[in-house]
Design a protein around this motif. Sequence first.
Motif, PDB file in Angstrom:
ATOM      1  N   PHE A  52     -40.813  18.563   9.973  1.00  0.00           N
ATOM      2  CA  PHE A  52     -40.390  17.262  10.493  1.00  0.00           C
ATOM      3  C   PHE A  52     -41.576  16.322  10.628  1.00  0.00           C
ATOM      4  O   PHE A  52     -42.684  16.738  10.992  1.00  0.00           O
ATOM      5  N   ASN A  53     -41.336  15.072  10.325  1.00  0.00           N
ATOM      6  CA  ASN A  53     -42.337  14.020  10.497  1.00  0.00           C
ATOM      7  C   ASN A  53     -42.130  13.421  11.883  1.00  0.00           C
ATOM      8  O   ASN A  53     -41.214  12.621  12.096  1.00  0.00           O
ATOM      9  N   ARG A  54     -42.969  13.777  12.815  1.00  0.00           N
ATOM     10  CA  ARG A  54     -42.798  13.349  14.205  1.00  0.00           C
ATOM     11  C   ARG A  54     -43.251  11.916  14.443  1.00  0.00           C
ATOM     12  O   ARG A  54     -43.031  11.363  15.534  1.00  0.00           O
ATOM     13  N   ASN A  55     -43.884  11.289  13.470  1.00  0.00           N
ATOM     14  CA  ASN A  55     -44.360   9.912  13.625  1.00  0.00           C
ATOM     15  C   ASN A  55     -43.271   8.886  13.324  1.00  0.00           C
ATOM     16  O   ASN A  55     -43.459   7.692  13.579  1.00  0.00           O
ATOM     17  N   SER A  56     -42.170   9.339  12.752  1.00  0.00           N
ATOM     18  CA  SER A  56     -41.094   8.409  12.411  1.00  0.00           C
ATOM     19  C   SER A  56     -40.089   8.327  13.551  1.00  0.00           C
ATOM     20  O   SER A  56     -39.933   9.267  14.335  1.00  0.00           O
ATOM     21  N   ASN A  57     -39.433   7.200  13.651  1.00  0.00           N
ATOM     22  CA  ASN A  57     -38.403   7.001  14.673  1.00  0.00           C
ATOM     23  C   ASN A  57     -37.191   6.303  14.051  1.00  0.00           C
ATOM     24  O   ASN A  57     -37.301   5.173  13.610  1.00  0.00           O
ATOM     25  N   PRO A  58     -36.053   7.000  13.924  1.00  0.00           N
ATOM     26  CA  PRO A  58     -35.795   8.347  14.438  1.00  0.00           C
ATOM     27  C   PRO A  58     -36.525   9.410  13.622  1.00  0.00           C
ATOM     28  O   PRO A  58     -37.045   9.132  12.542  1.00  0.00           O
ATOM     29  N   LEU A  59     -36.524  10.627  14.148  1.00  0.00           N
ATOM     30  CA  LEU A  59     -37.189  11.761  13.512  1.00  0.00           C
ATOM     31  C   LEU A  59     -36.678  11.959  12.088  1.00  0.00           C
ATOM     32  O   LEU A  59     -35.487  11.846  11.832  1.00  0.00           O
ATOM     33  N   GLN A  60     -37.600  12.236  11.153  1.00  0.00           N
ATOM     34  CA  GLN A  60     -37.221  12.448   9.754  1.00  0.00           C
ATOM     35  C   GLN A  60     -37.799  13.770   9.254  1.00  0.00           C
ATOM     36  O   GLN A  60     -38.796  14.268   9.779  1.00  0.00           O
ATOM     37  N   SER A  62     -39.889  15.970   6.637  1.00  0.00           N
ATOM     38  CA  SER A  62     -40.988  15.747   5.708  1.00  0.00           C
ATOM     39  C   SER A  62     -40.488  16.005   4.289  1.00  0.00           C
ATOM     40  O   SER A  62     -39.375  16.510   4.090  1.00  0.00           O
ATOM     41  N   LEU A  63     -41.298  15.669   3.299  1.00  0.00           N
ATOM     42  CA  LEU A  63     -40.906  15.911   1.916  1.00  0.00           C
ATOM     43  C   LEU A  63     -40.645  17.396   1.690  1.00  0.00           C
ATOM     44  O   LEU A  63     -39.640  17.784   1.069  1.00  0.00           O
ATOM     45  N   GLN A  64     -41.528  18.251   2.176  1.00  0.00           N
ATOM     46  CA  GLN A  64     -41.317  19.699   2.050  1.00  0.00           C
ATOM     47  C   GLN A  64     -40.151  20.165   2.915  1.00  0.00           C
ATOM     48  O   GLN A  64     -39.415  21.083   2.557  1.00  0.00           O
ATOM     49  N   GLY A  65     -39.978  19.503   4.049  1.00  0.00           N
ATOM     50  CA  GLY A  65     -38.884  19.875   4.948  1.00  0.00           C
ATOM     51  C   GLY A  65     -37.517  19.640   4.348  1.00  0.00           C
ATOM     52  O   GLY A  65     -36.559  20.369   4.655  1.00  0.00           O
ATOM     53  N   ARG A  66     -37.394  18.628   3.480  1.00  0.00           N
ATOM     54  CA  ARG A  66     -36.103  18.354   2.841  1.00  0.00           C
ATOM     55  C   ARG A  66     -35.627  19.542   2.017  1.00  0.00           C
ATOM     56  O   ARG A  66     -34.456  19.904   2.040  1.00  0.00           O
ATOM     57  N   GLY A  67     -36.564  20.126   1.265  1.00  0.00           N
ATOM     58  CA  GLY A  67     -36.192  21.296   0.488  1.00  0.00           C
ATOM     59  C   GLY A  67     -35.954  22.507   1.378  1.00  0.00           C
ATOM     60  O   GLY A  67     -35.010  23.271   1.161  1.00  0.00           O
ATOM     61  N   PHE A  68     -36.791  22.659   2.403  1.00  0.00           N
ATOM     62  CA  PHE A  68     -36.676  23.828   3.274  1.00  0.00           C
ATOM     63  C   PHE A  68     -35.352  23.854   4.016  1.00  0.00           C
ATOM     64  O   PHE A  68     -34.726  24.917   4.158  1.00  0.00           O
ATOM     65  N   ILE A  69     -34.914  22.700   4.525  1.00  0.00           N
ATOM     66  CA  ILE A  69     -33.715  22.685   5.363  1.00  0.00           C
ATOM     67  C   ILE A  69     -32.477  23.071   4.562  1.00  0.00           C
ATOM     68  O   ILE A  69     -31.534  23.656   5.095  1.00  0.00           O
ATOM     69  N   VAL A  70     -32.464  22.761   3.266  1.00  0.00           N
ATOM     70  CA  VAL A  70     -31.346  23.178   2.410  1.00  0.00           C
ATOM     71  C   VAL A  70     -31.317  24.699   2.319  1.00  0.00           C
ATOM     72  O   VAL A  70     -30.263  25.329   2.474  1.00  0.00           O
ATOM     73  N   TYR A  71     -32.492  25.306   2.076  1.00  0.00           N
ATOM     74  CA  TYR A  71     -32.577  26.766   2.011  1.00  0.00           C
ATOM     75  C   TYR A  71     -32.163  27.388   3.341  1.00  0.00           C
ATOM     76  O   TYR A  71     -31.434  28.386   3.377  1.00  0.00           O
ATOM     77  N   ALA A  72     -32.649  26.816   4.457  1.00  0.00           N
ATOM     78  CA  ALA A  72     -32.345  27.378   5.774  1.00  0.00           C
ATOM     79  C   ALA A  72     -30.844  27.343   6.051  1.00  0.00           C
ATOM     80  O   ALA A  72     -30.256  28.330   6.502  1.00  0.00           O
ATOM     81  N   ARG A  73     -30.213  26.201   5.776  1.00  0.00           N
ATOM     82  CA  ARG A  73     -28.779  26.062   6.037  1.00  0.00           C
ATOM     83  C   ARG A  73     -27.976  27.045   5.186  1.00  0.00           C
ATOM     84  O   ARG A  73     -27.052  27.709   5.681  1.00  0.00           O
ATOM     85  N   ASN A  74     -28.324  27.165   3.921  1.00  0.00           N
ATOM     86  CA  ASN A  74     -27.579  28.060   3.036  1.00  0.00           C
ATOM     87  C   ASN A  74     -27.870  29.529   3.331  1.00  0.00           C
ATOM     88  O   ASN A  74     -26.984  30.377   3.199  1.00  0.00           O
ATOM     89  N   LEU A  75     -29.117  29.831   3.745  1.00  0.00           N
ATOM     90  CA  LEU A  75     -29.451  31.206   4.122  1.00  0.00           C
ATOM     91  C   LEU A  75     -28.631  31.644   5.335  1.00  0.00           C
ATOM     92  O   LEU A  75     -28.061  32.748   5.357  1.00  0.00           O
ATOM     93  N   LEU A  76     -28.548  30.793   6.345  1.00  0.00           N
ATOM     94  CA  LEU A  76     -27.776  31.127   7.539  1.00  0.00           C
ATOM     95  C   LEU A  76     -26.298  31.293   7.213  1.00  0.00           C
ATOM     96  O   LEU A  76     -25.635  32.213   7.704  1.00  0.00           O
ATOM     97  N   GLY A  77     -25.783  30.404   6.365  1.00  0.00           N
ATOM     98  CA  GLY A  77     -24.385  30.522   5.956  1.00  0.00           C
ATOM     99  C   GLY A  77     -24.119  31.816   5.216  1.00  0.00           C
ATOM    100  O   GLY A  77     -23.080  32.467   5.415  1.00  0.00           O
ATOM    101  N   ASP A  78     -25.056  32.205   4.363  1.00  0.00           N
ATOM    102  CA  ASP A  78     -24.881  33.432   3.579  1.00  0.00           C
ATOM    103  C   ASP A  78     -24.951  34.669   4.485  1.00  0.00           C
ATOM    104  O   ASP A  78     -24.179  35.620   4.321  1.00  0.00           O
ATOM    105  N   ILE A  79     -25.868  34.662   5.446  1.00  0.00           N
ATOM    106  CA  ILE A  79     -25.972  35.789   6.381  1.00  0.00           C
ATOM    107  C   ILE A  79     -24.672  35.936   7.181  1.00  0.00           C
ATOM    108  O   ILE A  79     -24.134  37.040   7.336  1.00  0.00           O
TER     109      ILE A  79
END
Length: 296
Positions: A52-60, A62-79
């Motif tokens: 997450f980019n904590r300097n943005s308002n609202p919170l956004q 990061s470029l790497q976080g965009r890819g990571f959050i997709v993996y995290a959401r799908n990993l949790l769904g698959d589990i």
Amino acid sequence: MLNNIELKWLYDAVMLEELRSFTLAAERRNISQSSFSRRIQALENAVGFEIFNRNSNPLQLSLQGRGFIVYARNLLGDIEYQIGKIKGGKISKYRINIAAAHSLSISLLPQLISGFAEKSDKVFNVESINVDEAVNNLKNGKNDFILSFFNEELMTSPFLHHKVLDAQLYLVSGCKPDGKPLHYLENTPLPLMKYTDESYMGRQVNQLLEKNFKDQFTYFCLSSMSELLKRMVLEGHGVGWLPDYSIREELKKQKLCLLAPEQASIKMGVFIYRTHSRLNPSSERFWQYMKTRCTN
């Protein structure tokens, strides 16, 4: 090598991405904000980058976080899916999240979905929303797919695209009982059922109006919804540009007539878009189905 990543941290990150507030996400996860912040920091330390980019308002993200959050959401769904399957109880289905342009969600998407029914392990979640909002949701992993028109931003990495079909916008009029048009292009100015300037179709029509049909129309109704404009044209209120995939039956039954198709038609490409990030198994199968079904 990744060590000691806890599942609760992934749930924390997904919740924070959804709410974009440490305070609200901590409340939803039922822990103190300080503990929640430490868990997000621990996850970022484990993966080696800021999610997450904590300097943005609202919170956004990061470029790497965009890819990571997709993996995290799908990993949790698959589990959750696999554990439910092992337990033999009620199994939660994989969600295939699709954002579609309004006209496509009504006229084209049902046909595409109906052809993809080989397994019952999925549920389609379809939203018809503003394309700019859909693009932002795709970047942040909230949508698996966008079904829409040509979008230059989505034609390059980190996105993938596949053409679904070539379409045309035609200028049409309602018909009299004998099949002849209610309105003729020569009888200017004609009342026009017009797309809003912000919509994709509105931008395409505006270019043609400026080039070939300046001052030949008066605006009668403005909307981003082609089905509403079609209804207004069918009821005889004027003419309008409508996509070919939505008016086939009306043309066949002589409820609508084409006006100057050689001069007034507009070519459009319809595409399905996604990110490079790995999706859940049902979404990946749907992508392969679309690539096989819809050949360029």
